[in-house]
Design an enzyme around this catalytic site. Sequence first.
Site, PDB file in Angstrom:
ATOM      1  CG  HIS A  68      -0.573   0.361   2.475  1.00 60.30           C
ATOM      2  ND1 HIS A  68      -0.199  -0.544   3.439  1.00 60.30           N
ATOM      3  CD2 HIS A  68      -0.421   1.579   3.041  1.00 60.30           C
ATOM      4  CE1 HIS A  68       0.157   0.107   4.523  1.00 60.30           C
ATOM      5  NE2 HIS A  68       0.037   1.399   4.309  1.00 60.30           N
ATOM      6  CG  ASP A 114       0.092  -3.953   2.823  1.00 59.65           C
ATOM      7  OD1 ASP A 114       0.546  -3.469   1.766  1.00 59.65           O
ATOM      8  OD2 ASP A 114      -0.228  -3.267   3.818  1.00 59.65           O
ATOM      9  CB  SER A 211       2.669   2.013   6.078  1.00 59.89           C
ATOM     10  OG  SER A 211       1.423   1.864   6.655  1.00 59.89           O
ATOM     11  N   GLY A 212       4.991  -0.147   6.079  1.00 60.20           N
ATOM     12  CA  GLY A 212       6.089  -0.722   5.307  1.00 60.20           C
ATOM     13  C   GLY A 212       7.336  -0.934   6.124  1.00 60.20           C
TER      14      GLY A 212
END
Length: 264
Positions: A68, A114, A211-212
Amino acid sequence: MDLPSLLLCILLEVLAVNCLDVAQERIVGGYAPVPHSIKYIVSIQTTERQHICGGSLINKYWTITAAHCDIGIKNMMIVAGDYSLTIYEGTEQEIMPHLLVPHPEYNETTNNNDIMLIKLRAPVYLNNYVSIALLPRQDASIAEGRMCRVSGWGFVSPNGGEIPSTLRTVKLPIVSTQNCNSSQSFDGSITGNMLCAGFSAGGKDACQGDSGGPLVCEGRVYGLVSWGRGCAEPQFPGVYTAVSKYRRWIDNTIFSYYSRCDKD
Ligand code: ARG
């Protein structure tokens, strides 16, 4: 400056930074690690240098992050060796992506799969500020209660001015998928490709902009910050992509692009 004013200054500084953390929803309940002690983390930014996501270097040419975080190859750059996003420290290496490989079965609705690999246009230079993260073996599991560390920068608001925006980190225990899927928690939304980590009382968590980024357990990147409900809420741990489910996909993907001289 006399001592009382100095102390007041330090207090104000600390309070301001804490307020900013809350306002910007950075890693919640964490602290600043020793500068450049987490050497495999990268900041994924827009070409205008706006921080979007975290990621980890898994070799000189490849970064791992969440699917994402895919903002398109033209808008993206990867910064290794960073600590403060707002101060030029001279340790940064900015590298353009050559190729984005989001997982082909990434599902935006369920957040399943994801995960994304980014091939870099040029290899990172490994030094005292930049190194490589280890990955777990395919299907390796990590026991409930194991303490892991998640790190990240979170959002830097565009109107934030010269705020210090240094890396944050927090230690969290792994929550079993069974507990995470209970009706008081994520009620069945956690797939076998996800991991949960957090305290049942809440208070410590990753958050928007992390995120990530890596969740490291036993020295390996077992999780990638993926999603959650709010941040640091009781009964709702953070949800991470379970990297061990993708080790084969990662190795195959990297191998398939290995020394391929595609002209572009
Ligand atoms: N999706 C968020 C991002 O893009 C990460 C959310 C993680 N949330 C959490 N509560 N752990 O940055």
